[in-house]
Enzyme design. Structure first.
Site, PDB file in Angstrom:
ATOM      1  N   ARG A  97     -18.186   3.752  -7.373  1.00  0.00           N
ATOM      2  CA  ARG A  97     -17.533   3.196  -8.575  1.00  0.00           C
ATOM      3  C   ARG A  97     -16.461   4.156  -9.087  1.00  0.00           C
ATOM      4  O   ARG A  97     -15.304   3.761  -9.215  1.00  0.00           O
ATOM      5  CB  ARG A  97     -18.576   2.807  -9.631  1.00  0.00           C
ATOM      6  N   LYS A 114       1.979  -8.016  -9.187  1.00  0.00           N
ATOM      7  CA  LYS A 114       3.356  -8.515  -9.150  1.00  0.00           C
ATOM      8  C   LYS A 114       4.204  -7.694  -8.179  1.00  0.00           C
ATOM      9  O   LYS A 114       3.905  -7.665  -7.009  1.00  0.00           O
ATOM     10  CB  LYS A 114       3.917  -8.517 -10.582  1.00  0.00           C
ATOM     11  N   ASP A 167       4.258  -1.869 -21.004  1.00  0.00           N
ATOM     12  CA  ASP A 167       4.023  -2.752 -19.865  1.00  0.00           C
ATOM     13  C   ASP A 167       5.348  -2.865 -19.121  1.00  0.00           C
ATOM     14  O   ASP A 167       6.280  -3.517 -19.579  1.00  0.00           O
ATOM     15  CB  ASP A 167       3.528  -4.121 -20.357  1.00  0.00           C
ATOM     16  N   TYR A 191       3.493 -10.880 -22.534  1.00  0.00           N
ATOM     17  CA  TYR A 191       2.670 -11.600 -21.565  1.00  0.00           C
ATOM     18  C   TYR A 191       1.583 -12.372 -22.305  1.00  0.00           C
ATOM     19  O   TYR A 191       0.784 -11.797 -23.048  1.00  0.00           O
ATOM     20  CB  TYR A 191       2.071 -10.604 -20.574  1.00  0.00           C
TER      21      TYR A 191
HETATM   22  C1  LIG Z   1       0.760 -10.746 -14.736  1.00  0.00           C
HETATM   23  C2  LIG Z   1       1.055  -9.864 -15.869  1.00  0.00           C
HETATM   24  C3  LIG Z   1       0.028  -9.203 -16.559  1.00  0.00           C
HETATM   25  C4  LIG Z   1      -1.434  -9.405 -16.209  1.00  0.00           C
HETATM   26  O1  LIG Z   1      -1.723  -8.958 -14.915  1.00  0.00           O
HETATM   27  P1  LIG Z   1      -2.882  -9.575 -13.976  1.00  0.00           P
HETATM   28  O2  LIG Z   1      -2.759  -8.768 -12.730  1.00  0.00           O
HETATM   29  O3  LIG Z   1      -2.556 -11.031 -13.789  1.00  0.00           O
HETATM   30  O4  LIG Z   1      -4.173  -9.404 -14.680  1.00  0.00           O
HETATM   31  C5  LIG Z   1       0.371  -8.357 -17.593  1.00  0.00           C
HETATM   32  N1  LIG Z   1       1.666  -8.172 -17.947  1.00  0.00           N
HETATM   33  C6  LIG Z   1       2.676  -8.779 -17.308  1.00  0.00           C
HETATM   34  C7  LIG Z   1       4.080  -8.535 -17.736  1.00  0.00           C
HETATM   35  C8  LIG Z   1       2.411  -9.656 -16.247  1.00  0.00           C
HETATM   36  O5  LIG Z   1       3.419 -10.276 -15.631  1.00  0.00           O
END
Ligand SMILES: *Cc1c(COP(=O)(O)O)cnc(C)c1O
Length: 381
Positions: free
Chosen positions: A51, A201, A176, A103
């Site tokens: 873990r 992404k 982010d 988001y």
């Molecule tokens: C997709 C996304 C998230 C969340 O990520 P996951 O991998 O789907 O949990 C957070 N912030 C942004 C800008 C995103 O495009």
């Protein structure tokens, strides 16, 4: 590997680590859940249990620390688990400043779950620095969260300016940077404490892994709480996913630069299209965040843009229904171009205009992408 090679070189070789046992160029996937204890009762390898301890996971983390100029990186089972880990390292009663436009799933979690857990969250317009300054309360605000460029309008926030405000108030500052990617933007160098990615992404880039990452400027007590929570709550990334992420990141530089160049080509073309009301893309001089984006990003403005269909919501949905090369799906940052009627997925309370289609530009020929989308617009609006 010598550490004075460029980031692009280190990235292409995923840090160039060679497996000492086999001399393999490609790293093995470490799937073990446990490790041998030494006869004298020590754990000299530093590995105890799967873990907290996994070498494939650590290899992916070392690539991200290199890219972000971070002292430490933690990968998670998703972007959402990475983002929520930051908020859960706070204490009930703490005050947080977050963006109005962000988001949607994270906004939703902050509005409902985080508030129920005890955080006080103010949602502000992050493009208006006076509003941000008024919202950050010295010694009371514990965290400022920013997303730039932000979903789905691609508004741009001044990372350096907000960093200075957060620091003056004694608050942590997290960004982010999923859409900007480490190739185009370096939030830690601009003053952020923590940078977050949905590695689902651009970082992985092939729409076949769900993953998240946090990188920190300082390995301090706050980071220690995040690290402990990841281990205790088990918000970990599996070794196979970590391997896929490591593999995907090797082409990150190439992908992001090509996707950004194609997105700019599409944005410029659609800006004068009679069936399109507006094109939202920070790379266009007409975008309100253009000058700021040009200052704090380098190498491109990213692969994400949105268009507003002049004939309205139904025409936008019909346009999405009639594309053939573009794939009609949520998510972003993959090698295949995706298009989505964003208001349909965000639901009630979303600031997203109903005539908006969000475009994630992949690696196809920009000419083909233009022909396909213009054809769908002509049939349907
Ligand atoms: C997709 C996304 C998230 C969340 O990520 P996951 O991998 O789907 O949990 C957070 N912030 C942004 C800008 C995103 O495009």
């Amino acid at each position: 590997m010598e550490m004075n090679w460029s980031k692009a070189s280190l990235l292409a070789q995923a840090m160039g680590k060679i497996d000492e046992t086999t001399r393999a160029v490609t790293p093995p996937i470490h799937v073990t859940s446990t490790f041998i204890r030494d006869p004298d009762n020590e754990y000299r390898s530093g590995n105890v249990y799967g873990r907290p301890d996994n070498e494939t996971v650590r290899e992916a983390e070392s690539v991200l620390s290199m890219l972000e100029g971070a002292s430490s990186t933690l990968v998670f089972g998703s972007g959402m688990s990475a983002a929520t880990a930051v908020f859960l390292a706070l204490k009930p009663g703490d005050h947080v400043v977050a963006p109005k436009v962000m988001y949607w799933a994270l906004r939703n979690w902050l509005m409902n779950d985080a508030v129920a857990w005890g955080l006080n969250v103010d949602f502000v317009d992050m493009t208006d620095l006076d509003t941000v300054a008024a919202a950050i309360k010295p010694d009371i605000t514990k965290l400022v969260w920013v997303e730039t460029p932000s979903n789905p309008l691609w508004s741009v926030t001044d990372v350096a300016a907000v960093a200075a405000m957060a620091e003056a108030a004694g608050a942590k500052f997290a960004v982010d940077s999923t859409v900007a990617t480490p190739i185009l933007s370096q939030p830690l160098a601009l003053g952020a404490d923590i940078v977050m990615h949905s590695a689902t992404k651009y970082l992985n880039g092939h729409s076949d892994v769900i993953a998240g990452a946090l990188s920190t400027k300082r390995d301090d007590a706050f980071w220690g709480r995040i690290r402990r929570n990841r281990s205790m709550l088990g918000q970990i990334l599996g070794p196979v996913e970590a391997f896929l992420l490591l593999r995907g990141m090797r082409t990150l530089d190439l992908r992001v630069r090509t996707q950004s160049a194609s997105a700019l080509t599409l944005a410029a073309r659609f800006a004068s299209h009679p069936r399109i009301l507006d094109v939202l893309y920070p790379g266009l001089p007409s975008h309100p965040g253009h000058e700021l984006a040009a200052r704090q990003m380098s190498g491109g403005f990213g692969g994400m843009l949105s268009i507003r269909v002049r004939a309205g919501e139904e025409a936008a949905i019909r346009t999405a229904a009639n594309v053939r090369l573009w794939k009609r799906a949520t998510s972003l940052g993959g090698v295949e171009s995706l298009l989505e009627h964003r208001a349909s997925i965000e639901g009630q309370g979303s600031p997203c205009p109903t005539d908006l289609l969000r475009l994630s530009v992949g690696l196809e020929s920009p000419d083909d992408l233009i022909v396909d989308l213009e054809g769908a617009l002509d049939v349907n609006s």
